[in-house]
Every structure is written in C-alpha cells, then in structure tokens.
Write a protein that holds these residues in place. Structure first.
Motif, PDB file in Angstrom:
ATOM      1  N   ALA A 124       0.830  -1.210   0.000  1.00 30.03           N
ATOM      2  CA  ALA A 124       0.000   0.000   0.000  1.00 30.03           C
ATOM      3  C   ALA A 124       0.864   1.260   0.000  1.00 30.03           C
ATOM      4  CB  ALA A 124      -0.908   0.005   1.224  1.00 30.03           C
ATOM      5  N   TRP A 125       0.233   2.358  -0.379  1.00 32.73           N
ATOM      6  CA  TRP A 125       0.897   3.664  -0.407  1.00 32.73           C
ATOM      7  C   TRP A 125       0.152   4.641   0.484  1.00 32.73           C
ATOM      8  CZ3 TRP A 125       5.352   4.494  -3.149  1.00 32.73           C
ATOM      9  CH2 TRP A 125       5.729   3.488  -4.037  1.00 32.73           C
ATOM     10  N   LEU A 126       0.901   5.563   1.048  1.00 33.07           N
ATOM     11  CA  LEU A 126       0.314   6.651   1.816  1.00 33.07           C
ATOM     12  C   LEU A 126       0.431   7.929   0.999  1.00 33.07           C
ATOM     13  CD1 LEU A 126       1.816   5.880   5.332  1.00 33.07           C
ATOM     14  CD2 LEU A 126      -0.538   5.490   4.573  1.00 33.07           C
ATOM     15  N   VAL A 127      -0.622   8.710   1.004  1.00 33.43           N
ATOM     16  CA  VAL A 127      -0.652   9.987   0.297  1.00 33.43           C
ATOM     17  C   VAL A 127      -0.338  11.072   1.318  1.00 33.43           C
ATOM     18  CG1 VAL A 127      -2.064  11.568  -1.065  1.00 33.43           C
ATOM     19  CG2 VAL A 127      -2.419   9.097  -1.245  1.00 33.43           C
ATOM     20  N   THR A 128       0.503  11.999   0.936  1.00 30.48           N
ATOM     21  CA  THR A 128       0.884  13.082   1.836  1.00 30.48           C
ATOM     22  C   THR A 128       0.998  14.389   1.063  1.00 30.48           C
ATOM     23  OG1 THR A 128       2.506  13.750   3.509  1.00 30.48           O
ATOM     24  CG2 THR A 128       3.365  12.638   1.557  1.00 30.48           C
ATOM     25  N   LEU A 129       0.786  15.487   1.749  1.00 32.72           N
ATOM     26  CA  LEU A 129       0.999  16.791   1.122  1.00 32.72           C
ATOM     27  C   LEU A 129       2.487  17.021   0.913  1.00 32.72           C
ATOM     28  CD1 LEU A 129      -1.319  19.300   3.062  1.00 32.72           C
ATOM     29  CD2 LEU A 129      -1.565  18.548   0.707  1.00 32.72           C
ATOM     30  N   THR A 130       2.840  17.603  -0.209  1.00 32.48           N
ATOM     31  CA  THR A 130       4.225  18.043  -0.400  1.00 32.48           C
ATOM     32  C   THR A 130       4.393  19.348   0.386  1.00 32.48           C
ATOM     33  OG1 THR A 130       3.638  19.375  -2.330  1.00 32.48           O
ATOM     34  CG2 THR A 130       4.319  17.070  -2.734  1.00 32.48           C
ATOM     35  N   GLU A 131       5.611  19.791   0.541  1.00 37.22           N
ATOM     36  CA  GLU A 131       5.832  21.074   1.225  1.00 37.22           C
ATOM     37  C   GLU A 131       5.117  22.203   0.486  1.00 37.22           C
ATOM     38  OE1 GLU A 131       6.964  21.856   4.221  1.00 37.22           O
ATOM     39  OE2 GLU A 131       7.043  19.680   4.458  1.00 37.22           O
ATOM     40  N   GLU A 132       5.163  22.164  -0.852  1.00 36.31           N
ATOM     41  CA  GLU A 132       4.468  23.171  -1.646  1.00 36.31           C
ATOM     42  C   GLU A 132       2.962  23.084  -1.421  1.00 36.31           C
ATOM     43  OE1 GLU A 132       3.884  26.308  -4.445  1.00 36.31           O
ATOM     44  OE2 GLU A 132       5.558  25.685  -3.186  1.00 36.31           O
ATOM     45  N   GLY A 133       2.421  21.869  -1.397  1.00 37.91           N
ATOM     46  CA  GLY A 133       0.994  21.674  -1.144  1.00 37.91           C
ATOM     47  C   GLY A 133       0.595  22.196   0.223  1.00 37.91           C
ATOM     48  N   ARG A 134       1.409  21.889   1.223  1.00 36.28           N
ATOM     49  CA  ARG A 134       1.131  22.339   2.596  1.00 36.28           C
ATOM     50  C   ARG A 134       1.142  23.871   2.674  1.00 36.28           C
ATOM     51  NH1 ARG A 134       0.908  19.153   6.290  1.00 36.28           N
ATOM     52  NH2 ARG A 134       2.329  17.630   5.408  1.00 36.28           N
ATOM     53  N   ARG A 135       2.119  24.488   2.028  1.00 35.19           N
ATOM     54  CA  ARG A 135       2.233  25.946   2.055  1.00 35.19           C
ATOM     55  C   ARG A 135       1.009  26.591   1.403  1.00 35.19           C
ATOM     56  NH1 ARG A 135       3.453  29.748  -1.237  1.00 35.19           N
ATOM     57  NH2 ARG A 135       4.083  28.424  -2.960  1.00 35.19           N
ATOM     58  N   ARG A 136       0.621  26.084   0.253  1.00 31.22           N
ATOM     59  CA  ARG A 136      -0.506  26.673  -0.481  1.00 31.22           C
ATOM     60  C   ARG A 136      -1.830  26.484   0.269  1.00 31.22           C
ATOM     61  NH1 ARG A 136      -0.075  26.915  -6.700  1.00 31.22           N
ATOM     62  NH2 ARG A 136       2.158  27.125  -7.046  1.00 31.22           N
ATOM     63  N   VAL A 137      -2.074  25.279   0.766  1.00 37.90           N
ATOM     64  CA  VAL A 137      -3.322  25.010   1.483  1.00 37.90           C
ATOM     65  C   VAL A 137      -3.397  25.848   2.753  1.00 37.90           C
ATOM     66  CG1 VAL A 137      -4.653  23.240   2.726  1.00 37.90           C
ATOM     67  CG2 VAL A 137      -3.639  22.722   0.502  1.00 37.90           C
ATOM     68  N   SER A 138      -2.302  25.937   3.488  1.00 38.90           N
ATOM     69  CA  SER A 138      -2.289  26.737   4.720  1.00 38.90           C
ATOM     70  C   SER A 138      -2.598  28.197   4.434  1.00 38.90           C
ATOM     71  CB  SER A 138      -0.933  26.632   5.416  1.00 38.90           C
ATOM     72  OG  SER A 138      -0.733  25.329   5.890  1.00 38.90           O
ATOM     73  N   ARG A 139      -2.012  28.730   3.383  1.00 35.54           N
ATOM     74  CA  ARG A 139      -2.241  30.135   3.019  1.00 35.54           C
ATOM     75  C   ARG A 139      -3.716  30.390   2.713  1.00 35.54           C
ATOM     76  NH1 ARG A 139      -2.577  31.930  -1.915  1.00 35.54           N
ATOM     77  NH2 ARG A 139      -1.394  30.205  -2.788  1.00 35.54           N
ATOM     78  N   VAL A 140      -4.327  29.501   1.938  1.00 37.17           N
ATOM     79  CA  VAL A 140      -5.728  29.666   1.553  1.00 37.17           C
ATOM     80  C   VAL A 140      -6.645  29.506   2.770  1.00 37.17           C
ATOM     81  CG1 VAL A 140      -7.603  28.645   0.184  1.00 37.17           C
ATOM     82  CG2 VAL A 140      -5.354  29.041  -0.843  1.00 37.17           C
ATOM     83  N   ARG A 141      -6.360  28.538   3.611  1.00 33.22           N
ATOM     84  CA  ARG A 141      -7.201  28.324   4.798  1.00 33.22           C
ATOM     85  C   ARG A 141      -7.096  29.482   5.776  1.00 33.22           C
ATOM     86  NH1 ARG A 141      -7.129  22.733   7.483  1.00 33.22           N
ATOM     87  NH2 ARG A 141      -9.239  23.363   8.029  1.00 33.22           N
ATOM     88  N   GLU A 142      -5.901  30.046   5.936  1.00 34.25           N
ATOM     89  CA  GLU A 142      -5.750  31.214   6.815  1.00 34.25           C
ATOM     90  C   GLU A 142      -6.551  32.394   6.284  1.00 34.25           C
ATOM     91  OE1 GLU A 142      -1.566  31.942   7.381  1.00 34.25           O
ATOM     92  OE2 GLU A 142      -1.256  29.914   8.154  1.00 34.25           O
ATOM     93  N   ALA A 143      -6.530  32.598   4.975  1.00 38.39           N
ATOM     94  CA  ALA A 143      -7.304  33.685   4.368  1.00 38.39           C
ATOM     95  C   ALA A 143      -8.798  33.447   4.570  1.00 38.39           C
ATOM     96  CB  ALA A 143      -6.963  33.810   2.883  1.00 38.39           C
TER      97      ALA A 143
END
Length: 164
Positions: A112-131
């Motif tokens: 099996a594989w685990l899906v994870t946010l990349t650093e770029e994904g984490r940065r972008r999602v965090s920015r949008v959620r904070e806004a």
C-alpha cells in the motif's frame, strides 16, 4: 372544489416531523442549509483556484483532509470524501502532477501507499485556509463569541448526525 376543478377527496395529511418540531422550522432549516451549501460550493471552487489555477474544486477537500490528518491511504481518503477508488486515483494523479501531493510506501503494508501533502501543497493550502478563516472572522466580527462557539457546536452535531 380545488383550483383544478376536482373534488377534494381524501387528502393525505402532511407527515409529522420527528421529535415534534414544527414544519416551518424544518422548511426554514432546509432553506438556510441550501443557501449555505450553495455558497460553500462556490467558495470551494474559489479556494481551489487560489491553491492552484488547475485544481478541481472537488480535490480541495482532499488537500484539507491531508493537512488536518496527515498522510493517509487512498482508500481512507475515498471513504472520507465518499467517492470510488477510480475517482480517487484520478484525483490523486492530478494532485501529484500539480506537485501538491506525493506518495510513500506504507510501513505497515508494503503493498500500500500513503498519500501526503508536499511542502508546496502544505504551504498553499495553509495560506488559503488562513485567508478563509480571516474572512469568517471579518463576517462574524459583530457576533458574540459565544454565538460563534454555539454555531460551531451545532454544526458539528449536525455533521456527526449525517455520518450515521
């Protein structure tokens, strides 16, 4: 006589709502939830575009789930979102191509594989959620904090009730 010119006959009584709540309350709830959900769908599309211009609105929820819960199997994500395996695979491929998620072997199961946010994904999602949280705070600035807490509590109760 009815407006249509037919006799009244036996008319089925309106079903009684559960737990004795008056019908107008359910109608008002339905109306307000419909407005809320329509606006939420539109907002999800906007947030998805803020994360990445090519991101499908439906994939935004996957990114939020990964940010909140960390790495997960694709089957867990599919079950949470309520989509099939093929749909999830297609969405994950698209997210990988955008550089927002990655896959890593599951140490508990080598197949099996685990899906994870990349650093770029984490940065972008965090920015949008904070806004988004800042927009909520602005829109609810004149609310009593206890009302905001109560709304969150009631929505949580509603969400838990729909999971059953």
């Amino acid at each position: 006589m009815h407006e249509d010119g037919k006799g009244g006959g036996d008319r089925a009584a309106s079903p009684e709502p559960a737990s004795g709540v008056e019908q107008p309350a359910f109608l008002a709830l339905e109306r307000e939830l419909t407005v809320l959900l329509r606006r939420a769908r539109a907002s999800q599309g906007e947030m998805a575009r803020e994360v990445h211009p090519d991101l499908e609105p439906s994939a935004y929820g996957l990114l939020v789930r990964l940010e909140e819960c960390g790495r997960q199997r694709a089957t867990e994500l599919a079950a949470y979102i309520g989509v099939g395996k093929a749909t999830m695979s297609r969405q994950l491929r698209a997210l990988e191509q955008l550089g927002l998620v990655g896959r890593e072997p599951d140490p508990a199961d080598g197949r099996a594989w685990l899906v994870t946010l990349t650093e770029e994904g984490r940065r972008r999602v965090s920015r949008v959620r904070e806004a988004r949280r800042a927009r909520y705070a602005g829109r609810l600035a004149d609310w009593d904090p206890a009302e905001v807490h109560e709304l969150a509590r009631l929505l949580n109760r509603l969400n838990r009730g729909t999971e059953k």
